[in-house]
Design a protein around this motif. Structure first.
Motif, PDB file in Angstrom:
ATOM      1  N   ALA A 175      61.667  37.441  97.984  1.00 29.20           N
ATOM      2  CA  ALA A 175      61.012  36.997  96.749  1.00 29.20           C
ATOM      3  C   ALA A 175      60.692  38.145  95.799  1.00 29.20           C
ATOM      4  N   THR A 176      60.607  39.366  96.316  1.00 27.82           N
ATOM      5  CA  THR A 176      60.343  40.533  95.462  1.00 27.82           C
ATOM      6  C   THR A 176      61.625  41.224  95.009  1.00 27.82           C
ATOM      7  N   GLY A 177      62.771  40.708  95.439  1.00 25.82           N
ATOM      8  CA  GLY A 177      64.040  41.316  95.058  1.00 25.82           C
ATOM      9  C   GLY A 177      64.536  42.372  96.012  1.00 25.82           C
ATOM     10  N   LYS A 178      63.851  42.556  97.136  1.00 27.02           N
ATOM     11  CA  LYS A 178      64.293  43.543  98.127  1.00 27.02           C
ATOM     12  C   LYS A 178      65.477  42.980  98.903  1.00 27.02           C
ATOM     13  N   VAL A 179      66.503  43.793  99.085  1.00 29.24           N
ATOM     14  CA  VAL A 179      67.682  43.333  99.797  1.00 29.24           C
ATOM     15  C   VAL A 179      67.356  43.153 101.281  1.00 29.24           C
ATOM     16  N   VAL A 180      67.738  41.992 101.828  1.00 30.01           N
ATOM     17  CA  VAL A 180      67.490  41.718 103.242  1.00 30.01           C
ATOM     18  C   VAL A 180      68.781  41.402 103.987  1.00 30.01           C
ATOM     19  N   ARG A 181      69.862  41.281 103.243  1.00 33.04           N
ATOM     20  CA  ARG A 181      71.159  41.026 103.875  1.00 33.04           C
ATOM     21  C   ARG A 181      72.269  41.503 102.947  1.00 33.04           C
ATOM     22  N   GLY A 182      73.244  42.196 103.535  1.00 29.80           N
ATOM     23  CA  GLY A 182      74.383  42.716 102.781  1.00 29.80           C
ATOM     24  C   GLY A 182      75.411  41.641 102.463  1.00 29.80           C
ATOM     25  N   PRO A 183      76.466  42.061 101.821  1.00 31.32           N
ATOM     26  CA  PRO A 183      76.921  43.453 101.661  1.00 31.32           C
ATOM     27  C   PRO A 183      76.237  44.252 100.540  1.00 31.32           C
ATOM     28  N   ALA A 184      75.322  43.654  99.790  1.00 32.27           N
ATOM     29  CA  ALA A 184      74.638  44.422  98.744  1.00 32.27           C
ATOM     30  C   ALA A 184      73.910  45.610  99.369  1.00 32.27           C
ATOM     31  N   PRO A 185      74.082  46.809  98.821  1.00 33.27           N
ATOM     32  CA  PRO A 185      73.482  47.998  99.435  1.00 33.27           C
ATOM     33  C   PRO A 185      72.064  48.300  98.963  1.00 33.27           C
ATOM     34  N   LEU A 186      71.672  47.718  97.832  1.00 28.97           N
ATOM     35  CA  LEU A 186      70.398  48.091  97.213  1.00 28.97           C
ATOM     36  C   LEU A 186      69.621  46.854  96.765  1.00 28.97           C
ATOM     37  N   SER A 187      68.342  47.047  96.579  1.00 25.06           N
ATOM     38  CA  SER A 187      67.489  45.970  96.085  1.00 25.06           C
ATOM     39  C   SER A 187      67.724  45.749  94.590  1.00 25.06           C
ATOM     40  N   LEU A 188      67.262  44.601  94.087  1.00 27.67           N
ATOM     41  CA  LEU A 188      67.383  44.313  92.660  1.00 27.67           C
ATOM     42  C   LEU A 188      66.502  45.279  91.865  1.00 27.67           C
ATOM     43  N   ALA A 189      66.980  45.683  90.712  1.00 22.61           N
ATOM     44  CA  ALA A 189      66.245  46.640  89.882  1.00 22.61           C
ATOM     45  C   ALA A 189      64.964  46.016  89.339  1.00 22.61           C
ATOM     46  N   LEU A 190      63.935  46.849  89.232  1.00 21.30           N
ATOM     47  CA  LEU A 190      62.643  46.414  88.707  1.00 21.30           C
ATOM     48  C   LEU A 190      62.502  46.778  87.235  1.00 21.30           C
ATOM     49  N   ALA A 191      61.619  46.043  86.551  1.00 18.38           N
ATOM     50  CA  ALA A 191      61.243  46.378  85.181  1.00 18.38           C
ATOM     51  C   ALA A 191      59.762  46.075  85.010  1.00 18.38           C
ATOM     52  N   HIS A 192      59.091  46.879  84.226  1.00 16.15           N
ATOM     53  CA  HIS A 192      57.688  46.617  83.918  1.00 16.15           C
ATOM     54  C   HIS A 192      57.578  45.443  82.953  1.00 16.15           C
ATOM     55  N   VAL A 193      56.519  44.651  83.108  1.00 20.39           N
ATOM     56  CA  VAL A 193      56.234  43.558  82.186  1.00 20.39           C
ATOM     57  C   VAL A 193      54.885  43.819  81.534  1.00 20.39           C
ATOM     58  N   ASN A 194      54.887  43.835  80.209  1.00 22.46           N
ATOM     59  CA  ASN A 194      53.657  44.019  79.441  1.00 22.46           C
ATOM     60  C   ASN A 194      53.604  43.004  78.308  1.00 22.46           C
ATOM     61  N   GLN A 195      52.479  42.969  77.618  1.00 22.93           N
ATOM     62  CA  GLN A 195      52.309  42.080  76.482  1.00 22.93           C
ATOM     63  C   GLN A 195      52.091  42.905  75.224  1.00 22.93           C
ATOM     64  N   ASP A 196      52.682  42.419  74.145  1.00 27.39           N
ATOM     65  CA  ASP A 196      52.507  43.075  72.851  1.00 27.39           C
ATOM     66  C   ASP A 196      52.416  41.984  71.789  1.00 27.39           C
ATOM     67  N   SER A 197      51.220  41.800  71.252  1.00 25.33           N
ATOM     68  CA  SER A 197      50.978  40.744  70.252  1.00 25.33           C
ATOM     69  C   SER A 197      51.386  39.377  70.791  1.00 25.33           C
ATOM     70  N   GLY A 198      51.116  39.149  72.066  1.00 23.98           N
ATOM     71  CA  GLY A 198      51.422  37.858  72.673  1.00 23.98           C
ATOM     72  C   GLY A 198      52.846  37.715  73.160  1.00 23.98           C
ATOM     73  N   LYS A 199      53.693  38.724  72.935  1.00 26.69           N
ATOM     74  CA  LYS A 199      55.092  38.664  73.357  1.00 26.69           C
ATOM     75  C   LYS A 199      55.264  39.388  74.693  1.00 26.69           C
ATOM     76  N   VAL A 200      56.231  38.912  75.472  1.00 30.40           N
ATOM     77  CA  VAL A 200      56.547  39.547  76.753  1.00 30.40           C
ATOM     78  C   VAL A 200      57.497  40.711  76.498  1.00 30.40           C
ATOM     79  N   VAL A 201      57.056  41.908  76.900  1.00 26.20           N
ATOM     80  CA  VAL A 201      57.830  43.122  76.644  1.00 26.20           C
ATOM     81  C   VAL A 201      58.223  43.754  77.978  1.00 26.20           C
ATOM     82  N   LEU A 202      59.504  44.060  78.122  1.00 27.73           N
ATOM     83  CA  LEU A 202      60.027  44.692  79.336  1.00 27.73           C
ATOM     84  C   LEU A 202      60.315  46.157  79.068  1.00 27.73           C
TER      85      LEU A 202
END
Length: 219
Positions: A175-202
């Motif tokens: 559920a956090t994007g961590k790889v638990v089974r291959g063949p994928a070698p890496l977990s899913l990339a993360l991005a920060h989530v913030n708010q700016d004037s009510g908008k979702v900013v990554l």
């Protein structure tokens, strides 16, 4: 006596007539000799023509302009291809956009998505990215890049399995994007989530990956 005068007159006329053709021929020959000389002088002048400095500057400017405009146009298109789409927040991040291309606002997103949902938006560099709604009905402070780290398929969220299951080659992520089974070698990339004037900013996640304790591979 009269006959003698007539004969002399006739002889003089004949003599004058015979001289005139020779004079005409000589004049024509001189003209023929002058004409080629004039042509050669004109051709030599044309061969020796060198444009003055002002003309050379103008010709060089035209040549540079003719080659520079297409080059700049191609370079601009090439650079634009690599620019991430979407607007930027005041902090330098990218405003998330929904499937219709509209900017995602916190209020509207929470009003239309239930707790625990993971839905796609357009994120950094235009990649498909999951926004997560927490059990407390808030937008999680991190988002997940939906691109599989194996061969680049978009990984769907499976509600029943509570995992991200890649349909291409069977890779799995929790559920956090961590790889638990291959063949994928890496977990899913993360991005920060913030708010700016009510908008979702990554914005790019540059800190340690909290799921693995390692430096982020996507930097």
């Amino acid at each position: 006596m009269f006959r003698s005068l007539v004969a002399l007159s006739a002889l003089a006329a004949v003599s004058g007539y015979s001289v005139s053709p020779r004079a005409a021929v000589g004049s024509a020959a001189r003209r023929s000799a002058v004409a080629p000389n004039s042509a050669r002088v004109a051709m030599a002048a044309a061969d020796d023509f060198v444009p003055d400095m002002e003309r050379r500057v103008i010709m060089n400017a035209l040549l540079v302009g003719a080659t520079a405009v297409p080059g700049l146009w191609l370079a601009g298109g090439y650079a634009y291809f690599f620019l991430p789409p979407g607007g930027a927040g005041s902090g330098g991040g990218t405003v998330a956009r929904d499937a219709l291309g509209d900017e995602v606002t916190v209020e509207k997103w929470l009003a239309t998505h239930a707790a625990g949902e993971r839905k796609l938006v357009e994120g950094l560099k235009g990649d498909a990215t999951y926004l997560i709604v927490t059990p407390e009905k808030k937008i999680q402070d991190y988002a997940l890049n939906a691109v599989c780290t194996h061969l680049g398929c978009v990984v769907p969220w499976n509600v029943n399995a509570q995992k991200f299951l890649c349909p291409c080659h069977g890779s799995q992520y929790d559920a956090t994007g961590k790889v638990v089974r291959g063949p994928a070698p890496l977990s899913l990339a993360l991005a920060h989530v913030n708010q700016d004037s009510g908008k979702v900013v990554l914005s790019t996640w540059t800190e340690t990956d909290f799921r693995t304790g390692l430096n982020p591979w996507w930097k």
